[in-house]
Design a protein around this motif. Structure first.
Motif, PDB file in Angstrom:
ATOM      1  N   ILE A  83       0.832  -1.202   0.000  1.00 51.81           N
ATOM      2  CA  ILE A  83       0.000   0.000   0.000  1.00 51.81           C
ATOM      3  C   ILE A  83       0.869   1.255   0.000  1.00 51.81           C
ATOM      4  N   LYS A  84       1.923   1.263   0.805  1.00 49.39           N
ATOM      5  CA  LYS A  84       2.823   2.423   0.838  1.00 49.39           C
ATOM      6  C   LYS A  84       3.473   2.646  -0.528  1.00 49.39           C
ATOM      7  N   THR A  85       3.945   1.581  -1.149  1.00 53.45           N
ATOM      8  CA  THR A  85       4.596   1.684  -2.451  1.00 53.45           C
ATOM      9  C   THR A  85       3.611   2.153  -3.516  1.00 53.45           C
TER      10      THR A  85
ATOM     11  N   ALA B 120      -2.929  -4.097  -5.435  1.00 48.95           N
ATOM     12  CA  ALA B 120      -1.736  -4.328  -4.615  1.00 48.95           C
ATOM     13  C   ALA B 120      -2.086  -5.057  -3.325  1.00 48.95           C
ATOM     14  N   ALA B 121      -3.186  -4.653  -2.673  1.00 52.08           N
ATOM     15  CA  ALA B 121      -3.594  -5.275  -1.408  1.00 52.08           C
ATOM     16  C   ALA B 121      -4.005  -6.731  -1.626  1.00 52.08           C
ATOM     17  N   ALA B 122      -4.734  -6.997  -2.687  1.00 52.50           N
ATOM     18  CA  ALA B 122      -5.157  -8.369  -2.969  1.00 52.50           C
ATOM     19  C   ALA B 122      -3.943  -9.262  -3.201  1.00 52.50           C
ATOM     20  N   HIS B 123      -2.997  -8.773  -3.976  1.00 54.08           N
ATOM     21  CA  HIS B 123      -1.789  -9.558  -4.257  1.00 54.08           C
ATOM     22  C   HIS B 123      -0.997  -9.803  -2.973  1.00 54.08           C
TER      23      HIS B 123
ATOM     24  N   GLY C 290       3.125  10.402  -5.840  1.00 54.37           N
ATOM     25  CA  GLY C 290       4.420  11.067  -5.785  1.00 54.37           C
ATOM     26  C   GLY C 290       4.844  11.411  -4.364  1.00 54.37           C
ATOM     27  N   ALA C 291       4.037  11.014  -3.370  1.00 49.23           N
ATOM     28  CA  ALA C 291       4.371  11.264  -1.961  1.00 49.23           C
ATOM     29  C   ALA C 291       5.505  10.337  -1.535  1.00 49.23           C
ATOM     30  N   THR C 292       6.155  10.673  -0.434  1.00 51.13           N
ATOM     31  CA  THR C 292       7.217   9.808   0.054  1.00 51.13           C
ATOM     32  C   THR C 292       6.620   8.559   0.697  1.00 51.13           C
ATOM     33  N   TRP C 293       7.388   7.499   0.687  1.00 49.32           N
ATOM     34  CA  TRP C 293       6.943   6.213   1.234  1.00 49.32           C
ATOM     35  C   TRP C 293       6.629   6.335   2.713  1.00 49.32           C
ATOM     36  N   MET C 294       7.455   7.075   3.445  1.00 51.03           N
ATOM     37  CA  MET C 294       7.284   7.202   4.889  1.00 51.03           C
ATOM     38  C   MET C 294       6.144   8.140   5.290  1.00 51.03           C
ATOM     39  N   SER C 295       5.568   8.859   4.344  1.00 52.45           N
ATOM     40  CA  SER C 295       4.487   9.775   4.703  1.00 52.45           C
ATOM     41  C   SER C 295       3.128   9.087   4.769  1.00 52.45           C
TER      42      SER C 295
ATOM     43  N   ALA D 155      -8.454   9.817  -6.292  1.00 56.22           N
ATOM     44  CA  ALA D 155      -9.138   8.795  -5.496  1.00 56.22           C
ATOM     45  C   ALA D 155      -9.452   7.539  -6.307  1.00 56.22           C
ATOM     46  N   GLU D 156      -9.965   7.708  -7.516  1.00 56.92           N
ATOM     47  CA  GLU D 156     -10.339   6.534  -8.308  1.00 56.92           C
ATOM     48  C   GLU D 156      -9.113   5.711  -8.698  1.00 56.92           C
ATOM     49  N   LEU D 157      -8.047   6.373  -9.097  1.00 53.81           N
ATOM     50  CA  LEU D 157      -6.820   5.658  -9.447  1.00 53.81           C
ATOM     51  C   LEU D 157      -6.241   4.950  -8.226  1.00 53.81           C
ATOM     52  N   LEU D 158      -6.281   5.609  -7.064  1.00 47.91           N
ATOM     53  CA  LEU D 158      -5.805   4.975  -5.833  1.00 47.91           C
ATOM     54  C   LEU D 158      -6.657   3.758  -5.478  1.00 47.91           C
ATOM     55  N   ARG D 159      -7.979   3.869  -5.602  1.00 47.40           N
ATOM     56  CA  ARG D 159      -8.861   2.729  -5.289  1.00 47.40           C
ATOM     57  C   ARG D 159      -8.489   1.514  -6.135  1.00 47.40           C
ATOM     58  N   PHE D 160      -8.343   1.725  -7.421  1.00 46.80           N
ATOM     59  CA  PHE D 160      -8.014   0.635  -8.331  1.00 46.80           C
ATOM     60  C   PHE D 160      -6.639   0.057  -8.024  1.00 46.80           C
ATOM     61  N   SER D 161      -5.650   0.923  -7.875  1.00 51.18           N
ATOM     62  CA  SER D 161      -4.267   0.484  -7.660  1.00 51.18           C
ATOM     63  C   SER D 161      -4.075  -0.181  -6.297  1.00 51.18           C
ATOM     64  N   VAL D 162      -4.634   0.417  -5.250  1.00 49.57           N
ATOM     65  CA  VAL D 162      -4.495  -0.150  -3.905  1.00 49.57           C
ATOM     66  C   VAL D 162      -5.225  -1.490  -3.817  1.00 49.57           C
ATOM     67  N   ARG D 163      -6.365  -1.602  -4.476  1.00 47.38           N
ATOM     68  CA  ARG D 163      -7.102  -2.875  -4.449  1.00 47.38           C
ATOM     69  C   ARG D 163      -6.259  -3.999  -5.045  1.00 47.38           C
TER      70      ARG D 163
END
Length: 135
Positions: free
Chosen positions: A25-27, A87-90, A34-39, A77-85
């Protein structure tokens, strides 16, 4: 600073899967925004599993609730929903159909908000990740 709260059925994620889920999720968030990983801060909570027969709908799902910094130039938000879903599933070893993601864009600026410097001096790269079990 982005925050994600994850609700997983109790016993469904090993410690290794939890770490992989946080990393994924962080990655993903860093890549999309474009935010930092630690943020990015992540909390994982266990929820009770349905013992009813048939099981209560949704009791075998992984829920991810995200709160991301609003981008003034583009909706993310929409791109994050798709991408995080994905990544999280994997990372959790689940089918995408069992992962439900919601992301809300918010403005965190100002004193104590997103412009605040992250904590430093911690030995662990997972500083800020919260692994909680219900009492």
């Amino acid at each position: 600073m982005a925050r994600y709260l994850i609700e997983a059925p109790r016993g469904s994620l090993t410690e290794d899967r939890r770490v992989k889920l946080c990393e994924a999720i962080k990655t993903t968030h860093a890549f999309v925004t474009g935010a930092t990983w630690m943020s990015t801060r992540i909390g994982i909570f266990s929820i009770a599993v349905s013992t009813e027969d048939p099981p209560v709908p949704g009791s075998d799902r992984l829920f991810v609730h995200g709160f991301a910094e609003k981008d003034p130039w583009r909706p993310i938000a929409e791109l994050l929903r798709f991408s995080v879903r994905s990544a999280a599933a994997h990372a959790a070893g689940l089918d995408k159909e069992r992962v439900i993601v919601s992301v809300r864009e918010m403005s965190f600026g100002g004193p104590g908000g997103a412009d605040r410097e992250p904590a430093t001096g911690a030995a662990s790269p997972y500083i800020g990740d919260i692994f909680c079990e219900p009492l």
